[in-house]
Design a protein around this motif. Structure first.
Motif, mmCIF file in Angstrom:
data_model
loop_
_atom_site.group_PDB
_atom_site.id
_atom_site.type_symbol
_atom_site.label_atom_id
_atom_site.label_comp_id
_atom_site.label_asym_id
_atom_site.label_seq_id
_atom_site.Cartn_x
_atom_site.Cartn_y
_atom_site.Cartn_z
ATOM 1 N N THR A 164 0.184 -2.319 -7.023
ATOM 2 C CA THR A 164 -0.418 -1.303 -6.312
ATOM 3 C C THR A 164 -1.311 -0.524 -7.244
ATOM 4 O OG1 THR A 164 1.559 -1.246 -4.795
ATOM 5 C CG2 THR A 164 -0.003 0.790 -4.769
ATOM 6 N N ASP B 120 -7.724 0.467 2.596
ATOM 7 C CA ASP B 120 -8.422 0.080 1.397
ATOM 8 C C ASP B 120 -8.688 -1.317 1.370
ATOM 9 O OD1 ASP B 120 -8.443 2.736 0.609
ATOM 10 O OD2 ASP B 120 -7.054 2.465 -0.901
ATOM 11 N N THR C 44 0.825 -1.229 0.007
ATOM 12 C CA THR C 44 -0.017 0.062 -0.040
ATOM 13 C C THR C 44 0.833 1.262 -0.189
ATOM 14 O OG1 THR C 44 -0.085 -0.199 2.525
ATOM 15 C CG2 THR C 44 -1.985 -1.097 1.102
ATOM 16 N N GLN D 125 -5.391 0.180 -7.016
ATOM 17 C CA GLN D 125 -6.082 1.441 -6.835
ATOM 18 C C GLN D 125 -7.066 1.368 -8.086
ATOM 19 O OE1 GLN D 125 -5.994 3.689 -4.996
ATOM 20 N NE2 GLN D 125 -4.097 3.247 -3.447
ATOM 21 N N ILE E 113 -2.767 8.713 -7.892
ATOM 22 C CA ILE E 113 -2.752 7.522 -6.960
ATOM 23 C C ILE E 113 -2.405 7.875 -5.678
ATOM 24 C CG2 ILE E 113 -1.445 5.220 -6.402
ATOM 25 C CD1 ILE E 113 -0.903 5.220 -9.630
ATOM 26 N N GLN E 114 -3.047 7.275 -4.805
ATOM 27 C CA GLN E 114 -2.970 7.335 -3.290
ATOM 28 C C GLN E 114 -3.432 5.990 -2.634
ATOM 29 O OE1 GLN E 114 -5.378 10.454 -1.617
ATOM 30 N NE2 GLN E 114 -4.455 12.087 -2.585
ATOM 31 N N SER E 115 -2.289 5.496 -1.730
ATOM 32 C CA SER E 115 -2.419 4.281 -1.116
ATOM 33 C C SER E 115 -3.019 4.287 0.225
ATOM 34 C CB SER E 115 -1.170 3.458 -1.086
ATOM 35 O OG SER E 115 -0.859 3.144 -2.572
#
Length: 247
Positions: free
Chosen positions: A83, A39, A12, A87, A33-35
């Motif tokens: 990743t 999630d 993540t 997303q 993109i953000q991890s």
């Protein structure tokens, strides 16, 4: 926690987009993109024309590749690919990245906005350098390519996910520093003058040499990741990028 969950929990925060140059700044825009560790771990296998979903068999192959690949740069790419899939799976692949540098040779920092997105079965990278609401430079191309040893990346047909990830990781423009007083290949002067001549701007080598001596900004590389063998420089009198060096 099962093995798949453990791997995704570790992934993540794994996606860190950086340039080959230490001078390039890459920042997140609002839709980049953000991890987030909260999630959902399992990818959602849904699909639509503009929101492709990855086949579960292919996804598991990428996961296995990440676990077993021994080539460092490929293992790193596997990590970023997983990743990215996490997303965007079931959503339209579409993100914007920022490249920060001093292209214009002035006191303000310059920003290139690069949108990487999926449309009509292709991945596009659309880059714009904007200043004071004016577009100074614009470049768009499709399906960025970067070579790998793994058959999962270089089979007969690449998945749209690999192409999208290549675009994010390797496909956006790069900023390169130009050290003051560095040796200048004689071809630099010829190529710059020739570029200006083709644009209808007449100058000579001595004038161009003087411009380069006074230029304190950065250089730009862009286009297909596999074909970036040259750099460009901003020529302020003509308000355009011209070839700095092309081997």
């Amino acid at each position: 926690m099962n093995l798949l969950s453990q791997i995704f929990f570790g992934l993540t925060s794994a996606l860190f987009l950086s340039s080959c140059s230490s001078n390039q700044g890459t920042k997140k825009s609002k839709d980049q993109i953000q991890s987030n560790a909260t999630d959902s771990i399992q990818p959602k296998f849904t699909n639509s024309a503009q929101s492709p979903a990855i086949d579960s068999t292919l996804f598991n192959k990428y996961l296995e590749g990440y676990q077993n690949d021994t080539i460092p740069y490929e293992k790193e790419f596997f990590s970023k690919l997983l990743t990215i899939i996490k997303q965007f799976n079931g959503r339209r692949p579409d993100t914007t990245l920022l490249t920060i540098g001093n292209l214009g040779d002035d006191i303000t920092r310059d920003t290139i906005f690069s949108r990487v997105y999926y449309e009509s079965d292709s991945i596009y990278i659309d880059s714009k350098w904007m200043k004071n609401n004016n577009i100074l430079w614009h470049y768009k191309y499709s399906n960025p390519y970067y070579s790998f040893n793994s058959d999962l990346f270089d089979g007969e047909t690449r998945s749209i996910w690999v192409i999208f990830a290549v675009g994010i990781v390797y496909g956006i423009p790069e900023i390169h520093s130009r050290q003051e007083g560095e040796h200048v290949d004689p071809m630099v002067y010829d190529q710059g003058v020739d570029d200006l001549k083709e644009a209808g701007i007449i100058t000579d080598k001595e004038q161009y040499k003087m411009y380069l001596q006074n230029f304190k900004g950065d250089l730009l590389a862009f286009g297909q990741p596999e074909g970036r063998e040259g750099t460009w420089i901003w020529y302020k009198p003509a308000r355009r990028l011209i070839t700095y060096f092309q081997p």
